[in-house]
Design an enzyme around this catalytic site. Structure first.
Site, PDB file in Angstrom:
ATOM      1  N   ASP A 169       0.813  -1.210   0.000  1.00 30.07           N
ATOM      2  CA  ASP A 169       0.000   0.000   0.000  1.00 30.07           C
ATOM      3  C   ASP A 169       0.845   1.258   0.000  1.00 30.07           C
ATOM      4  OD1 ASP A 169      -1.966   1.840   0.220  1.00 30.07           O
ATOM      5  OD2 ASP A 169      -2.484   1.375   2.299  1.00 30.07           O
ATOM      6  N   ASP A 366      -1.308   6.835  -6.190  1.00 30.86           N
ATOM      7  CA  ASP A 366      -1.644   5.828  -5.193  1.00 30.86           C
ATOM      8  C   ASP A 366      -1.823   4.472  -5.868  1.00 30.86           C
ATOM      9  OD1 ASP A 366      -2.453   4.712  -2.747  1.00 30.86           O
ATOM     10  OD2 ASP A 366      -4.561   5.032  -3.238  1.00 30.86           O
TER      11      ASP A 366
END
Ligand SMILES: *[C@@H]1O[C@H](CO)[C@@H](O)[C@H](O)[C@H]1NC(C)=O
Ligand SMILES: *[C@@H]1O[C@H](CO)[C@@H](O)[C@H](O)[C@H]1NC(C)=O
Ligand SMILES: *[C@@H]1O[C@H](CO)[C@@H](O)[C@H](O)[C@H]1NC(C)=O
Ligand SMILES: *[C@@H]1O[C@H](CO)[C@@H](O)[C@H](O)[C@H]1NC(C)=O
Length: 486
Positions: A169, A366
């Protein structure tokens, strides 16, 4: 008099020398071909049941040998899911639901950072029952939605290493793994990590720098407890400790990692999370990585790609400045100057992608967000321009957050305007058509995969990054993109 004219002449001449950054750069072609047949075939493959999938996946892991010292294989979510989705349409729906939760938690986290809720304002972890869930009423969002973890890797925890799947992540920092004894653990595909069986597990004291760096922590008998809670109800609570982490063939000692005894969330069997954010507790920060890069395989593909630490940007990559938001050090912001459709630069105010003095705005990259989010006006401008260039395609109703969809069931391929990100110094990143016109079912419905956001923060999502190696040169503050290099 003659001298004055001469000076004038020099000034005029000088003012006509074009500055370096204005020199003509090769322009991407104005249109792109989308292979509709190939995209639809992939959607059918994803939902077909392959009893050998897990087996071949395991073999792939074992045959993997790394040349770079710290290299991980990346797998998309569907490759580790045991049961296939019933159909591609419901797969799309669940992906988009997770995606909305992810975006909500990113913006909530940023808003909390900007509104200046300091650590002392946080509701502490409960003092009564150990790891009780009533302890978790804190408003703090310390990371991003686990539920939307889309890419996974196999990582070894402890000594000897216990191999487990971890979510990767780039939108959060704290590493953690589910730990025995479990007060509350969700189901995972590997055995739960037991710190008692590891010789390298070492709890952190409350005075340690790592403990102080947590957004939310508590002291229990001088050992550090951590909590990370997420906007969608997911959370993890437990001991903060240092442990040996093994990636591929290399091990790193003393990595601060949460040993979660109380965990909840939609983690599709992953044992925990490796935080790739830019805060001090993230994995790259802890190993002092000067650079790392990842390549996100096509979400509908079974193949794996890699996450590599320490590899510099390839010389021919398209680079963008890597910026920081001083309100929150987790996210990777980019210097973006604009967008173009079919070779035409959209007229968008520069402020649309800038971080303002308070830490609002800007655009981050992201790995866990799927669909790129843009401020509503920017999105409208992009969408209108794309629609103008696709007038001949049969349009159809919107699907979920997508308002621009096409019925391509009668086509085998279509030509669409090229969409490109523009960075300072004339750098251009054209996207392949499959990174912005994506199938939402197996019947030929394709949608324009961008979406508006009511937040001022824009996000470049993984649909737009697919098939591109994305490198973070941390020492030179640059992000590099190299298309077709997975
Ligand atoms: C589209 O992809 C299929 C394979 O899925 C291939 O057979 C076909 O040649 C491709 N078409 C074009 C126009 O590239
Ligand atoms: C699964 O593996 C077995 C044994 O290797 C093979 O016979 C079978 O055809 C495979 N099934 C599929 C769907 O690939
Ligand atoms: C903490 O320390 C107290 C007193 O030293 C002890 O009674 C208690 O069991 C300890 N708690 C834990 C969780 O170790
Ligand atoms: C990273 O740098 C810090 C401070 O210089 C040092 O204490 C730490 O051991 C380094 N970690 C690794 C894995 O090299």
């Amino acid at each position: 008099m003659g001298k004055m004219w001469f000076l004038f002449y020099i000034i005029v001449t000088l003012s006509y020398i074009p500055p370096l950054h204005c020199r003509v750069l090769p322009q991407p072609s104005k249109t792109n071909i989308l292979n509709v047949t190939a995209s639809i075939q992939k959607t059918q493959k994803v939902v077909s049941f392959d009893p050998n999938k897990t087996i071949s996946f395991t073999q792939q892991q074992q045959s993997f040998s790394s040349s770079a010292s710290l290299t991980l294989q990346l797998h998309s979510r569907h490759t580790i899911q045991k049961t296939p989705p019933t159909d591609y349409k419901s797969l799309t729906q669940s992906r988009l639901d997770r995606d909305s939760a992810r975006v909500r938690s990113i913006t909530t986290r940023l808003n909390l950072a900007i509104s200046g809720i300091s650590k002392s304002d946080l509701q502490p972890l409960g003092t009564g029952s150990e790891f009780g869930s009533e302890d978790l009423q804190s408003p703090v969002i310390s990371g991003t939605s686990q539920g939307s973890g889309e890419y996974f890797s196999r990582v070894g925890i402890g000594k000897p290493p216990s191999p487990v799947y971890m979510v990767l992540d780039s939108g959060s920092d704290v590493n953690w793994v589910q730990c025995a004894p479990c007060a509350n653990c969700y189901q995972q595909s590997d055995p739960i990590f037991d710190p008692v069986k590891s010789t390298s597990f070492s709890p952190l004291t409350c005075k340690s720098q790592q403990c102080k760096s947590l957004d939310l922590s508590e002291c229990r008998n001088d050992t550090c407890l951590y909590e990370v809670s997420y906007g969608d109800g997911s959370y993890t609570v437990g001991d903060f400790a240092t442990e040996t982490i093994t990636l591929g063939s290399a091990s790193v000692d003393n990595v601060a990692i949460g040993c979660g005894h109380n965990n909840e969330g939609l983690f599709v069997g992953a044992a925990g999370l490796l935080g790739l954010g830019s805060g001090s507790l993230s994995f790259p920060s802890q190993v002092n990585a000067t650079a790392f890069s990842y390549c996100l395989v096509d979400r509908d593909s079974d193949s794996a790609s890699t996450l590599e630490f320490g590899s510099a940007l390839p010389p021919n990559s398209v680079t963008a400045p890597l910026l920081r938001n001083h309100q929150l050090d987790t996210f990777y912001y980019l210097g973006l100057t604009g967008l173009s459709v079919g070779g035409e630069f959209l007229s968008i105010p520069e402020s649309a992608f800038k971080i303002d003095g308070e830490g609002n705005g800007g655009i981050i990259i992201d790995s866990g967000t799927a669909v790129t989010r843009l401020q509503t006006e920017t999105y409208n401008s992009l969408r209108d321009s794309f629609v103008k260039g696709t007038k001949e395609l049969p349009s159809t109703d919107g699907v979920a957050l997508f308002d621009t969809c096409y019925d391509l069931s009668s086509r085998s391929s279509v030509e669409v305007p090229t969409l490109a990100f523009h960075f300072p110094e004339g750098k251009v990143l054209p996207l392949p058509a499959k990174n912005y016109l994506i199938p939402v079912d197996s019947d030929g419905t394709f949608c324009f995969a961008f979406a508006p956001t009511s937040s001022s923060l824009s996000i470049i999502g993984n649909v737009q990054q697919q098939g591109t190696r994305v490198g973070f040169d941390l020492s030179n503050s640059l992000v590099g993109f190299l298309p077709n290099k997975c």
